[in-house]
Design an enzyme around this catalytic site. Structure first.
Site, PDB file in Angstrom:
ATOM      1  N   VAL A 122      42.468  41.504  36.473  1.00 28.10           N
ATOM      2  CA  VAL A 122      42.759  42.930  36.620  1.00 28.10           C
ATOM      3  C   VAL A 122      42.094  43.747  35.517  1.00 28.10           C
ATOM      4  O   VAL A 122      41.419  44.745  35.769  1.00 28.10           O
ATOM      5  CB  VAL A 122      44.290  43.170  36.601  1.00 28.10           C
ATOM      6  CG1 VAL A 122      44.595  44.667  36.618  1.00 28.10           C
ATOM      7  CG2 VAL A 122      44.953  42.460  37.770  1.00 28.10           C
ATOM      8  N   ASP A 154      41.899  41.365  24.191  1.00 25.18           N
ATOM      9  CA  ASP A 154      42.581  40.181  24.703  1.00 25.18           C
ATOM     10  C   ASP A 154      42.962  39.312  23.502  1.00 25.18           C
ATOM     11  O   ASP A 154      42.186  39.209  22.544  1.00 25.18           O
ATOM     12  CB  ASP A 154      41.674  39.393  25.660  1.00 25.18           C
ATOM     13  CG  ASP A 154      42.469  38.458  26.559  1.00 25.18           C
ATOM     14  OD1 ASP A 154      42.583  38.742  27.758  1.00 25.18           O
ATOM     15  OD2 ASP A 154      42.983  37.435  26.049  1.00 25.18           O
ATOM     16  N   ARG A 161      38.103  34.023  25.055  1.00 25.30           N
ATOM     17  CA  ARG A 161      37.794  34.971  26.118  1.00 25.30           C
ATOM     18  C   ARG A 161      36.897  36.092  25.600  1.00 25.30           C
ATOM     19  O   ARG A 161      35.942  36.504  26.266  1.00 25.30           O
ATOM     20  CB  ARG A 161      39.104  35.558  26.682  1.00 25.30           C
ATOM     21  CG  ARG A 161      38.925  36.624  27.754  1.00 25.30           C
ATOM     22  CD  ARG A 161      38.287  36.086  29.009  1.00 25.30           C
ATOM     23  NE  ARG A 161      38.393  37.023  30.125  1.00 25.30           N
ATOM     24  CZ  ARG A 161      37.678  36.944  31.230  1.00 25.30           C
ATOM     25  NH1 ARG A 161      36.807  35.954  31.376  1.00 25.30           N
ATOM     26  NH2 ARG A 161      37.819  37.811  32.209  1.00 25.30           N
ATOM     27  N   THR A 186      52.226  38.857  34.751  1.00 25.42           N
ATOM     28  CA  THR A 186      53.692  38.802  34.775  1.00 25.42           C
ATOM     29  C   THR A 186      54.094  37.708  35.760  1.00 25.42           C
ATOM     30  O   THR A 186      54.389  37.982  36.930  1.00 25.42           O
ATOM     31  CB  THR A 186      54.301  40.159  35.186  1.00 25.42           C
ATOM     32  OG1 THR A 186      53.576  40.695  36.302  1.00 25.42           O
ATOM     33  CG2 THR A 186      54.256  41.149  34.043  1.00 25.42           C
ATOM     34  N   THR A 242      52.586  43.912  37.289  1.00 27.24           N
ATOM     35  CA  THR A 242      53.655  43.956  38.269  1.00 27.24           C
ATOM     36  C   THR A 242      55.007  43.709  37.602  1.00 27.24           C
ATOM     37  O   THR A 242      55.170  42.743  36.849  1.00 27.24           O
ATOM     38  CB  THR A 242      53.426  42.895  39.354  1.00 27.24           C
ATOM     39  OG1 THR A 242      52.178  43.155  39.993  1.00 27.24           O
ATOM     40  CG2 THR A 242      54.537  42.931  40.393  1.00 27.24           C
ATOM     41  N   CYS A 247      50.375  37.186  43.103  1.00 26.94           N
ATOM     42  CA  CYS A 247      51.067  38.329  43.724  1.00 26.94           C
ATOM     43  C   CYS A 247      52.082  37.896  44.783  1.00 26.94           C
ATOM     44  O   CYS A 247      53.285  37.971  44.571  1.00 26.94           O
ATOM     45  CB  CYS A 247      50.044  39.278  44.348  1.00 26.94           C
ATOM     46  SG  CYS A 247      49.092  40.217  43.135  1.00 26.94           S
ATOM     47  N   ARG A 256      45.971  30.175  39.769  1.00 37.11           N
ATOM     48  CA  ARG A 256      47.366  30.478  39.440  1.00 37.11           C
ATOM     49  C   ARG A 256      48.288  30.327  40.649  1.00 37.11           C
ATOM     50  O   ARG A 256      48.045  30.879  41.708  1.00 37.11           O
ATOM     51  CB  ARG A 256      47.476  31.913  38.902  1.00 37.11           C
ATOM     52  CG  ARG A 256      46.925  32.106  37.515  1.00 37.11           C
ATOM     53  CD  ARG A 256      47.005  33.566  37.106  1.00 37.11           C
ATOM     54  NE  ARG A 256      46.137  34.410  37.915  1.00 37.11           N
ATOM     55  CZ  ARG A 256      46.104  35.738  37.814  1.00 37.11           C
ATOM     56  NH1 ARG A 256      46.909  36.359  36.979  1.00 37.11           N
ATOM     57  NH2 ARG A 256      45.285  36.437  38.577  1.00 37.11           N
TER      58      ARG A 256
END
Length: 426
Positions: free
Chosen positions: A18, A36, A41, A87, A122, A262, A333
């Protein structure tokens, strides 16, 4: 909050699926600090590498107004902070807000008067104002809606989708005061060419996000339950869906393993909030139960079909094709394939894992074994095509069949090939 101008500097906290595309899109308009906590990363991004394979090297290096860092001190130059951290849920299927709280703590240490914090992660309705705002006040010593302000604009990134990107997905926006709501809406309209929807409150925007994916979860659960029923009466689910789909208002959902960051997660954020106020969300939890158990159903179907072909299950060699949560992306994930693999391991099958998209190191961390990089002919008693990668379809069913022993089972979970060419479909 001062008016939005070209000198307004942003910081994006969390540079995953995202945060990175969002930061790069904003950096086309103004200076952005891409932050980050993972040093590795940041090193990758500074060299132009996106391990998630969502953004190419040329695009990253062509945008000059972005500064990648893992140093919290670099955040002090920003006026607006956008939180895009994961999240997830924990082992008990409860919201795991530790990344969100960590990001909030970092921001609380660096914000100045009149700064704005926008959350994209989220959450359940009420989380920002009930959980994050008090933490910001405690750490910063500032007062909410006097010294600092908040907004919420839920992410709608679809990993692996090159058509629906940040700039052409309609964005929900909201703010902690009417003035801030307009400011947030104006900010996102700088980069979203298809426009925005300004919600009347942060809580409404939070709720809108979680019900988007809860609705999808329930629709898929219905089709999954139907596929279980149809399999018991020997009807091909795909044929049924094609026939029903001839009606103009029939919704086009397919059965399958539900995972990802999600659909397999958001309903639990909604049910957590519902249960916290004493309401039992029966339909949402029923859908989750069906979808969570599909891995076991799929593995049992494969095993039973192998038994019918007199294939010895103990020690059987099975290839799992596809380990990401969806097609044509590297995101592993919460992949629904994980439950299938767990069940086949219980049956003492010998598994090879193969996915040209997934990071081998990620797979080794998740499953304890390294995925194979080359496919060998005449090797497998069973093959499960678990993810609809274009690369699998381009291989062709003949090539995939040649990977098998003479007596074998091919389970095409994603309908990549005609029913006549495989042994089993969901």
């Amino acid at each position: 909050m001062s008016k939005l101008n070209k000198n307004t500097k942003l910081a994006v906290i969390g540079l995953g699926y995202v945060g990175l595309p969002l930061a790069l899109e904003f950096a086309k308009k103004r200076a952005v600090v891409g932050f980050d906590i993972k040093e590795e990363r940041i090193k990758e991004l500074k060299s132009g590498l996106d391990k998630n394979l969502e953004i190419n090297e040329k695009e990253i290096q062509s945008i000059k107004q972005i500064f990648f860092t893992n140093n919290e001190e670099d955040l002090k130059s920003a006026n607006i902070f956008i939180v895009t951290v994961p999240t997830p849920i924990d082992d008990f299927k409860k919201p795991d807000l530790k990344p969100l709280f960590k990001a909030t703590e970092i921001i609380g240490k660096v914000i100045k008067k009149n700064d704005l914090i926008i959350y994209e992660s989220t959450v359940y309705p009420g989380c920002i104002e009930e959980q994050c705002v008090p933490l910001l006040e405690k750490i910063s010593g500032y007062q909410f809606n006097r010294d600092f302000f908040c907004g919420y604009s839920p992410e709608r990134i679809n990993p692996g989708d090159k058509d629906h990107t940040v700039s052409n997905i309609k964005k929900i926006t909201s703010g902690s005061t009417p003035e801030i709501a307009k400011f947030v809406d104006d900010l996102y309209n700088e980069i979203v060419i298809v426009g925005t929807h300004k919600a009347p409150s942060i809580k409404v925007a939070e709720a809108a996000k979680v019900i988007e994916n809860t609705q999808r979860d329930l629709n898929i659960a219905l089709i999954n339950e139907l596929s279980i029923f149809f399999s018991k009466i020997n009807i091909d689910t795909q044929a049924v869906l094609e026939a029903a789909g001839s009606k103009w208002n029939f919704l086009n959902f397919k059965p399958g393993l539900v995972g990802g960051h999600c659909i397999g997660v958001d309903p639990y954020y909604l049910t957590h909030k519902a249960e916290s106020i004493g309401y039992e969300p029966k339909i949402i939890l029923a859908g989750r139960e069906i979808n969570d158990n599909m891995g076991k159903f799929v593995s049992n179907q494969l095993i039973e079909t192998m038994k019918k072909k007199r294939i010895e299950i103990f020690g059987s060699k099975i290839l799992i094709m596809g380990l990401t949560f969806k097609e044509n992306c590297a995101d592993t994930r919460n992949s629904g394939v994980k439950n299938v693999i767990k069940e086949l391991n219980i049956k003492n099958c010998k598994l090879d894992l193969y996915d040209p998209w997934a990071d081998p190191e990620d797979i080794k961390k998740i499953y304890g074994i390294s995925p194979i990089s080359e496919l060998q002919e005449n090797t497998y008693d069973g093959i499960l095509i678990a993810v609809a990668h274009d690369k699998f379809k381009s291989l062709g069913i003949k090539t995939i069949s040649n990977l098998c022993k003479k007596n074998h089972v091919i389970y095409d979970l994603k309908y990549l090939f005609p029913l006549s060419k495989v042994d089993l479909r969901l």
